[in-house]
Enzyme design. Structure first.
Site, PDB file in Angstrom:
ATOM      1  N   GLU A   1      52.565  57.766   0.863  1.00  0.00           N
ATOM      2  CA  GLU A   1      51.894  56.554   0.398  1.00  0.00           C
ATOM      3  C   GLU A   1      50.411  57.029   0.255  1.00  0.00           C
ATOM      4  OE1 GLU A   1      51.834  52.493   2.241  1.00  0.00           O
ATOM      5  OE2 GLU A   1      50.083  53.253   3.050  1.00  0.00           O
TER       6      GLU A   1
ATOM      7  N   ARG B   1      80.542  25.504   6.641  1.00  0.00           N
ATOM      8  CA  ARG B   1      78.960  25.860   6.659  1.00  0.00           C
ATOM      9  C   ARG B   1      78.642  27.340   6.969  1.00  0.00           C
ATOM     10  NH1 ARG B   1      75.622  24.861   4.292  1.00  0.00           N
ATOM     11  NH2 ARG B   1      76.458  22.758   4.026  1.00  0.00           N
TER      12      ARG B   1
ATOM     13  N   ASP C   1      49.830  52.392  -3.602  1.00  0.00           N
ATOM     14  CA  ASP C   1      49.740  51.151  -2.761  1.00  0.00           C
ATOM     15  C   ASP C   1      48.572  50.399  -3.087  1.00  0.00           C
ATOM     16  OD1 ASP C   1      50.466  49.399  -0.742  1.00  0.00           O
ATOM     17  OD2 ASP C   1      48.822  50.070   0.433  1.00  0.00           O
TER      18      ASP C   1
ATOM     19  N   LYS D   1      53.253  56.863   5.661  1.00  0.00           N
ATOM     20  CA  LYS D   1      52.433  55.679   5.138  1.00  0.00           C
ATOM     21  C   LYS D   1      51.103  56.048   5.838  1.00  0.00           C
ATOM     22  CE  LYS D   1      54.343  51.795   4.199  1.00  0.00           C
ATOM     23  NZ  LYS D   1      54.526  50.236   4.174  1.00  0.00           N
TER      24      LYS D   1
ATOM     25  N   LYS E   1      61.822  44.448   4.229  1.00  0.00           N
ATOM     26  CA  LYS E   1      61.606  43.406   4.640  1.00  0.00           C
ATOM     27  C   LYS E   1      62.904  42.362   4.530  1.00  0.00           C
ATOM     28  CE  LYS E   1      56.753  44.108   3.483  1.00  0.00           C
ATOM     29  NZ  LYS E   1      55.618  43.826   2.540  1.00  0.00           N
TER      30      LYS E   1
END
Length: 281
Positions: free
Chosen positions: A195, A96, A217, A163, A131
């Site tokens: 950014e 597993r 962005d 940012k 992320k």
């Protein structure tokens, strides 16, 4: 693989095995030998095989493991990607955890490949983001490479990414220039990315020294095209980000940006269906 991956594998095995695999201990004879084939049950791109192999060898170094594919290979339903021979008890104990790594990382590689395919024929490179699953970043970013993508920064230490929340602390372009100059003087290997939410910010950032990238962005395709025109043939490389999906990425690529970052490569990847088939020896 770096040493912290060894720690991650050890933690995963400890989580699964705990005080011992009671099923294998009481229901599988010590003498039982098998051949196990790792079977892919969906089309995709394989990744994480070396990690899965390491899991198996940590459980039992005497198991014989043979990789039939390498990370980055395209696979189809019914393909075998690994062969394992030896103690049935050991293979069942490792099964597993080894599959969890291979399934998750193959899912990331497969997701990446679908995005990369949509921008074929353009100069755009598809980037991942931060992320990622905590503790899995090195592995998931390696899986992005297997899928044909590229890595953005690994963490907060290898690129300065200023940012909107960081810009609140700056009073203007002159202070921003001072900060960039200081960073470049003290840490010349660190690149700088700013950014921009508006074209006016893009124009201002283009006037600064030492800017390596500008992140565009959540801009419309028209705004992206204007930003590319403002930059011209020289200057910072441009990265589009925000709300990118399979339906929109091709049109974004057509605007002329250099990079498109896609958080979904890691945060929304679906595990590839992989299992183990057992055969008597």
């Amino acid at each position: 693989m770096p040493n912290d991956i060894d720690l991650l594998i050890e933690l995963a095995l400890r989580e699964d095995i705990g005080a011992g695999d009671v099923t294998a201990e009481y229901f599988v004879p010590d003498s039982k030998l098998v051949r196990a084939m790792m079977l892919v049950k969906a089309d995709g791109v394989i990744a994480g095989l070396e990690v899965a192999e390491k899991v198996i060898r940590l459980v039992d170094p005497e198991l014989l493991v043979k990789l039939l594919k390498v990370d980055g290979d395209s696979v189809a339903y019914g393909d075998h990607v690994m062969q394992i021979e030896g103690s049935a008890k050991s293979i069942l104990t490792a099964e597993r955890t080894a599959l969890n790594f291979a399934q998750r990382l193959s899912g990331v590689a497969t997701k990446t490949a679908t995005f990369v395919q949509r921008v074929q024929g353009t100069k755009v490179q598809v980037l991942d983001t931060r992320k990622t699953t905590p503790g899995w970043r090195m592995l998931e970013k390696a899986a992005v490479i297997s899928g044909g993508g590229m890595n953005h920064r690994m963490g907060l230490y290898d690129r300065a990414m200023v940012k909107d929340n960081h810009l609140v602390a700056e009073s203007g372009l002159s202070d921003l220039q001072v900060a960039i100059d200081t960073l470049k003087a003290e840490k010349p290997a660190v690149q700088v990315e700013l950014e921009a939410d508006t074209l006016a910010q893009v124009q201002g950032f283009l006037s600064l020294r030492g800017v390596d990238y500008i992140l565009l962005d959540n801009m419309s395709n028209d705004q992206l095209e204007q930003a590319v025109a403002m930059r011209g043939t020289a200057g910072p490389r441009l990265e589009a980000s925000g709300g990118v999906n399979l339906d929109s990425i091709a049109s974004i690529a057509a605007t002329g940006v250099d990079f498109i970052s896609v958080g979904a490569l890691t945060h929304s990847a679906v595990a590839l269906d992989i299992s183990l088939e057992f055969f008597d020896l």
